[in-house]
Scaffold this motif. Structure first.
Motif, mmCIF file in Angstrom:
data_model
loop_
_atom_site.group_PDB
_atom_site.id
_atom_site.type_symbol
_atom_site.label_atom_id
_atom_site.label_comp_id
_atom_site.label_asym_id
_atom_site.label_seq_id
_atom_site.Cartn_x
_atom_site.Cartn_y
_atom_site.Cartn_z
ATOM 1 N N LYS A 46 1.067 -1.219 -0.210
ATOM 2 C CA LYS A 46 -0.163 0.038 0.140
ATOM 3 C C LYS A 46 0.903 1.245 0.003
ATOM 4 O O LYS A 46 1.940 0.987 0.690
ATOM 5 C CB LYS A 46 -0.899 0.085 1.280
ATOM 6 C CG LYS A 46 -1.851 -1.119 1.500
ATOM 7 C CD LYS A 46 -2.556 -0.855 2.522
ATOM 8 C CE LYS A 46 -3.525 -2.327 2.867
ATOM 9 N NZ LYS A 46 -4.280 -2.081 4.207
ATOM 10 N N PRO A 47 0.359 2.232 -0.833
ATOM 11 C CA PRO A 47 -0.777 2.359 -1.522
ATOM 12 C C PRO A 47 -0.270 1.830 -2.808
ATOM 13 O O PRO A 47 0.533 1.823 -3.379
ATOM 14 C CB PRO A 47 -0.996 3.830 -1.628
ATOM 15 C CG PRO A 47 0.499 4.403 -1.463
ATOM 16 C CD PRO A 47 1.206 3.579 -0.413
ATOM 17 N N PHE A 48 -1.596 1.078 -3.430
ATOM 18 C CA PHE A 48 -1.212 0.423 -4.825
ATOM 19 C C PHE A 48 -2.086 1.080 -5.967
ATOM 20 O O PHE A 48 -2.805 1.725 -5.516
ATOM 21 C CB PHE A 48 -1.415 -0.987 -4.581
ATOM 22 C CG PHE A 48 -2.612 -1.312 -3.831
ATOM 23 C CD1 PHE A 48 -4.063 -1.175 -4.447
ATOM 24 C CD2 PHE A 48 -2.880 -1.946 -2.342
ATOM 25 C CE1 PHE A 48 -5.373 -1.501 -3.806
ATOM 26 C CE2 PHE A 48 -4.026 -2.082 -1.906
ATOM 27 C CZ PHE A 48 -5.152 -1.868 -2.797
ATOM 28 N N GLN A 49 -1.439 0.715 -7.147
ATOM 29 C CA GLN A 49 -2.403 1.121 -8.137
ATOM 30 C C GLN A 49 -3.600 0.097 -8.395
ATOM 31 O O GLN A 49 -3.314 -1.177 -8.503
ATOM 32 C CB GLN A 49 -1.491 1.086 -9.607
ATOM 33 C CG GLN A 49 -0.142 2.256 -9.515
ATOM 34 C CD GLN A 49 -0.906 3.548 -9.400
ATOM 35 O OE1 GLN A 49 -1.715 3.773 -10.039
ATOM 36 N NE2 GLN A 49 -0.297 4.607 -8.736
ATOM 37 N N LEU A 50 -4.552 0.463 -8.468
ATOM 38 C CA LEU A 50 -5.776 -0.308 -8.687
ATOM 39 C C LEU A 50 -5.592 -1.306 -9.951
ATOM 40 O O LEU A 50 -6.224 -2.453 -9.725
ATOM 41 C CB LEU A 50 -6.911 0.481 -8.918
ATOM 42 C CG LEU A 50 -8.464 -0.202 -8.874
ATOM 43 C CD1 LEU A 50 -8.621 -1.148 -7.590
ATOM 44 C CD2 LEU A 50 -9.755 0.737 -9.222
ATOM 45 N N GLU A 51 -5.005 -0.807 -10.987
ATOM 46 C CA GLU A 51 -4.848 -1.560 -12.280
ATOM 47 C C GLU A 51 -3.895 -3.016 -11.752
ATOM 48 O O GLU A 51 -4.359 -3.857 -12.407
ATOM 49 C CB GLU A 51 -4.500 -0.905 -13.329
ATOM 50 C CG GLU A 51 -5.418 -0.101 -13.954
ATOM 51 C CD GLU A 51 -6.600 -0.514 -14.548
ATOM 52 O OE1 GLU A 51 -6.346 -1.845 -14.741
ATOM 53 O OE2 GLU A 51 -7.775 -0.120 -14.644
ATOM 54 N N GLU A 52 -2.954 -2.573 -10.827
ATOM 55 C CA GLU A 52 -2.026 -3.577 -10.604
ATOM 56 C C GLU A 52 -2.742 -4.657 -9.634
ATOM 57 O O GLU A 52 -2.489 -5.653 -9.996
ATOM 58 C CB GLU A 52 -0.726 -3.050 -9.958
ATOM 59 C CG GLU A 52 0.189 -4.157 -9.340
ATOM 60 C CD GLU A 52 1.157 -3.580 -8.505
ATOM 61 O OE1 GLU A 52 1.980 -4.533 -8.004
ATOM 62 O OE2 GLU A 52 1.267 -2.410 -8.266
ATOM 63 N N LEU A 53 -3.337 -4.206 -8.775
ATOM 64 C CA LEU A 53 -4.210 -5.010 -7.929
ATOM 65 C C LEU A 53 -5.242 -5.764 -8.638
ATOM 66 O O LEU A 53 -5.394 -7.010 -8.412
ATOM 67 C CB LEU A 53 -4.955 -4.286 -6.941
ATOM 68 C CG LEU A 53 -5.809 -5.156 -5.885
ATOM 69 C CD1 LEU A 53 -4.752 -6.113 -4.944
ATOM 70 C CD2 LEU A 53 -6.667 -4.398 -4.771
ATOM 71 N N LEU A 54 -5.945 -5.345 -9.606
ATOM 72 C CA LEU A 54 -6.803 -6.153 -10.386
ATOM 73 C C LEU A 54 -6.143 -7.190 -11.264
ATOM 74 O O LEU A 54 -7.042 -8.170 -11.351
ATOM 75 C CB LEU A 54 -7.785 -4.894 -11.390
ATOM 76 C CG LEU A 54 -8.704 -4.065 -10.492
ATOM 77 C CD1 LEU A 54 -9.365 -3.278 -11.450
ATOM 78 C CD2 LEU A 54 -9.788 -5.075 -9.911
ATOM 79 N N ALA A 55 -5.119 -6.914 -11.946
ATOM 80 C CA ALA A 55 -4.444 -7.881 -12.753
ATOM 81 C C ALA A 55 -3.992 -9.234 -11.627
ATOM 82 O O ALA A 55 -4.168 -10.102 -12.248
ATOM 83 C CB ALA A 55 -3.077 -7.122 -13.365
ATOM 84 N N ARG A 56 -3.661 -8.657 -10.476
ATOM 85 C CA ARG A 56 -2.941 -9.696 -9.594
ATOM 86 C C ARG A 56 -4.368 -10.460 -9.197
ATOM 87 O O ARG A 56 -4.356 -11.835 -9.242
ATOM 88 C CB ARG A 56 -2.286 -9.106 -8.437
ATOM 89 C CG ARG A 56 -1.227 -8.632 -8.669
ATOM 90 C CD ARG A 56 -0.320 -7.938 -7.401
ATOM 91 N NE ARG A 56 0.839 -7.133 -7.990
ATOM 92 C CZ ARG A 56 2.015 -7.612 -7.580
ATOM 93 N NH1 ARG A 56 2.298 -8.885 -7.219
ATOM 94 N NH2 ARG A 56 3.269 -7.008 -7.945
ATOM 95 N N VAL A 57 -5.452 -10.069 -9.019
ATOM 96 C CA VAL A 57 -6.561 -10.569 -8.270
ATOM 97 C C VAL A 57 -7.123 -11.475 -9.813
ATOM 98 O O VAL A 57 -7.413 -12.686 -9.324
ATOM 99 C CB VAL A 57 -7.706 -9.556 -8.049
ATOM 100 C CG1 VAL A 57 -9.181 -10.324 -8.010
ATOM 101 C CG2 VAL A 57 -7.295 -9.150 -6.500
ATOM 102 N N ASP A 58 -7.219 -10.982 -10.855
ATOM 103 C CA ASP A 58 -7.596 -11.809 -11.957
ATOM 104 C C ASP A 58 -6.819 -12.878 -12.144
ATOM 105 O O ASP A 58 -7.523 -14.125 -12.558
ATOM 106 C CB ASP A 58 -7.778 -10.818 -13.170
ATOM 107 C CG ASP A 58 -8.190 -11.573 -14.440
ATOM 108 O OD1 ASP A 58 -9.487 -11.635 -14.529
ATOM 109 O OD2 ASP A 58 -7.254 -11.992 -15.208
ATOM 110 N N HIS A 59 -5.534 -12.780 -12.111
ATOM 111 C CA HIS A 59 -4.529 -13.960 -12.205
ATOM 112 C C HIS A 59 -4.667 -15.173 -11.379
ATOM 113 O O HIS A 59 -4.903 -16.196 -11.783
ATOM 114 C CB HIS A 59 -3.177 -13.295 -12.235
ATOM 115 C CG HIS A 59 -2.280 -14.727 -12.223
ATOM 116 N ND1 HIS A 59 -1.751 -15.298 -13.166
ATOM 117 C CD2 HIS A 59 -1.442 -14.954 -11.084
ATOM 118 C CE1 HIS A 59 -0.852 -16.227 -12.892
ATOM 119 N NE2 HIS A 59 -0.552 -16.001 -11.691
#
Length: 369
Positions: free
Chosen positions: A207-220
């Motif tokens: 944190k703080p993280f970029q939302l797009e990075e977190l979404l990419a990791r979640v999706d993976h």
């Protein structure tokens, strides 16, 4: 005709492997080859489209779609809908319909700050995920057992129990040990990241993280988890099918070996492939093995009139089966008996004759030689 490139073939086979259990064929039986992860995709395309111009056009479309899919798959969180549409087009060209997915996945979000849960939950829900938020780290175990999420997003620093302690408890239960856990923390040092993986986490974001990075990791991680679950279900289904097949084979073997009537399989040129004990005894042999070994020309050694075998074969050329085909045959001791054979043809996938399979019963007692 220009064949599919090696890179496109590899990518298409990988997609087939990952989605095999969600594909339903749209090709009529016998109308073309069915694609699978091991098949020759060029042969499949040729069998489905027949005309050269249609084959060439399909190959070009698959090349383009495979290339586009490869370029977008690394950014799947941003292009999820587009990827799904491309996959549907690819599978349609290969003769399949892809079953729709109702939800992208379920996430259990654990953070002691209510505002963090609200903000992150909204972003995840906007991207198609079902989200359950928890602020109390002491109830994560029971919540995870009840919800059975596809992924847990876990804050590390929390009152009462930190994320690592909660992770340890989750890994001890067979109901939750396989749920992937992604840690979130404001602590950005190597030792904490190593500790997260030591406790069984699959990822760590700072944190703080970029939302797009977190979404990419979640999706993976959710995609990988879903693939794992589908493979587990496939393996379970294959095990069940194997058990059912073994049971069917056992029942068939018992019926074959213990039947009152003689049962056989014979080749078109007059050899026995299989015979049961009842058939061997009808013909006077001590065992099926002896019958199969001794009789290598059914026409000459079994039938009193050798032409009867030719009539048997000729009759089965014109029809699929024979009912009560009566003949006089030899007993091993030289006596003669009358039998009735009920027989069917067994064909391969190309409608070529493999063997005859049938049943024999005695209709008149033996006559001395």
């Amino acid at each position: 005709m220009k064949p599919l490139s090696l890179s496109a073939t590899y990518h298409l086979r990988r997609l087939l492997h990952q989605n095999l259990d969600r594909l339903s064929s749209i090709v009529a039986a016998g109308a073309g080859l069915k694609a699978d992860p091991l098949s020759d995709l060029n042969s499949v395309i040729e069998s489905l489209y027949l005309e050269e111009y249609a084959i060439a056009e399909t190959v070009d479309q698959l090349e383009r779609l495979a290339s586009l899919h490869q370029s977008l798959v690394t950014q799947s969180a941003r292009h999820r809908q587009e990827l799904r549409k491309i996959e549907q087009e690819i599978f349609w060209l290969l003769g399949f319909k892809l079953k729709e997915i109702q939800s992208h996945g379920t996430i259990l979000l654990v953070d002691d700050t209510v505002l963090n849960i609200k903000l992150l939950s909204k972003s995840l829900k906007d991207h198609g995920y079902e989200v359950y938020g928890i602020t109390d780290s002491s109830i994560v175990d029971e919540s995870a057992k009840e919800v059975q999420p596809d992924l847990i997003l876990m804050d590390v620093v929390m009152p009462r129990f930190d994320g690592y302690e909660v992770c340890d408890r989750l890994k001890q239960s067979p109901l939750t040990r396989n749920i992937p856990i992604l840690f979130m923390s404001g602590i950005n040092d190597v030792m904490n990241k190593v500790r997260a993986f030591d406790h069984g986490g699959v990822d760590y974001v700072t944190k703080p993280f970029q939302l797009e990075e977190l979404l990419a990791r979640v999706d993976h991680h959710i995609s990988f988890r879903n693939l794992q679950k589908r493979l587990e279900a496939q393996n379970l289904r294959l095990q069940q099918e194997a058990q059912e097949r073994q049971e069917t084979e056992r029942l068939y073997r018992d019926m074959f070996e213990n039947a009152v009537y003689g049962i056989f399989q014979s080749t078109p040129d007059g050899h026995y492939l299989k015979a049961n004990l009842a058939l061997a005894r009808i013909y006077g042999y001590d065992s099926p093995e002896e019958l199969i070994t001794v009789v290598n020309d059914i026409a000459q050694q079994v039938y009193v009139d050798p032409n009867r075998r030719s009539q048997f074969v000729e009759s089965l050329r014109e029809r699929d089966s024979l009912l009560d085909f009566e003949s006089q045959v030899y007993h091993k001791n030289g006596s003669k008996i009358w039998i009735a054979e009920t027989v069917r043809k067994v064909l391969d996938s190309d409608e070529q004759l493999l063997f005859y399979e049938g049943m024999v019963r005695v209709i008149k007692p033996s006559l001395a030689a």
